[in-house]
Design an enzyme around this catalytic site. Sequence first.
Site, PDB file in Angstrom:
ATOM      1  N   ASP A   8      -9.033  39.166  48.567  1.00 57.91           N
ATOM      2  CA  ASP A   8     -10.185  39.273  49.453  1.00 57.91           C
ATOM      3  C   ASP A   8     -10.771  40.679  49.276  1.00 57.91           C
ATOM      4  OD1 ASP A   8      -8.689  41.018  51.042  1.00 57.91           O
ATOM      5  OD2 ASP A   8      -8.825  39.813  52.866  1.00 57.91           O
ATOM      6  N   CYS A  66      -4.547  40.795  49.589  1.00 52.74           N
ATOM      7  CA  CYS A  66      -5.505  41.044  50.673  1.00 52.74           C
ATOM      8  C   CYS A  66      -5.173  42.426  51.229  1.00 52.74           C
ATOM      9  CB  CYS A  66      -5.490  39.940  51.724  1.00 52.74           C
ATOM     10  SG  CYS A  66      -3.988  39.821  52.725  1.00 52.74           S
ATOM     11  N   THR A  68      -3.334  43.573  53.760  1.00 52.01           N
ATOM     12  CA  THR A  68      -1.898  43.778  53.965  1.00 52.01           C
ATOM     13  C   THR A  68      -1.037  42.913  53.058  1.00 52.01           C
ATOM     14  OG1 THR A  68      -1.891  42.032  55.626  1.00 52.01           O
ATOM     15  CG2 THR A  68      -2.213  44.302  56.429  1.00 52.01           C
ATOM     16  N   HIS A  99      16.163  34.969  42.704  1.00 52.39           N
ATOM     17  CA  HIS A  99      16.770  34.115  43.734  1.00 52.39           C
ATOM     18  C   HIS A  99      15.818  33.041  44.252  1.00 52.39           C
ATOM     19  CE1 HIS A  99      20.153  37.154  44.971  1.00 52.39           C
ATOM     20  NE2 HIS A  99      20.115  36.913  43.671  1.00 52.39           N
ATOM     21  N   HIS A 134      21.270  29.474  43.526  1.00 50.87           N
ATOM     22  CA  HIS A 134      19.919  29.802  44.000  1.00 50.87           C
ATOM     23  C   HIS A 134      18.956  28.642  43.759  1.00 50.87           C
ATOM     24  CE1 HIS A 134      21.178  33.785  45.035  1.00 50.87           C
ATOM     25  NE2 HIS A 134      21.728  33.911  43.832  1.00 50.87           N
TER      26      HIS A 134
END
Length: 146
Positions: A8, A66, A68, A99, A134
């Site tokens: 964004d 974005c 954050t 993992h 995993h």
Amino acid sequence: MKITIGSDHGAVELKEEVKMVLKEFADIEVKDVGTFGTDSVDYPDIAEKVCADVTSGKADRGIVLCGTGIGISIAANKIHGIRCALCSDVYSARMSREHNDANVLAMGGRVTGFGPAGEIVRVWIKTEHVGGRHARRVAKIMALEK
Ligand code: RB5
């Protein structure tokens, strides 16, 4: 490896930096779905575009950015088939591949500097899923979509 990337308005500069880092890899083809300016856009729309390429097989992996990294990673993880890892350190980036077999990487343009982001991307690209126990856990994650 084909990678689709999108951000964004909060991470347009980081997107350009990540694309520069991806040029270090001769076998990586990058598709940029935007955004390309500073006008405000909605990060779920960008997540949808990137993840559509991953789930359809047009891309092997995706990178979403974005401000954050939080909103776009939440949006990406709503899409069936996506395992999106929000990473701000190299150890998490490695583990997200080894993992969790993360097929989408998220980062925050207002959180993670260019230097750390570049290292996160390099490690995330190079690291393979280790399988074994995993793989069983990843299968259980995917079963939660049903
Ligand atoms: C946009 O202002 C901002 O909310 C977005 O980039 C992101 O940080 C959301 O999680």
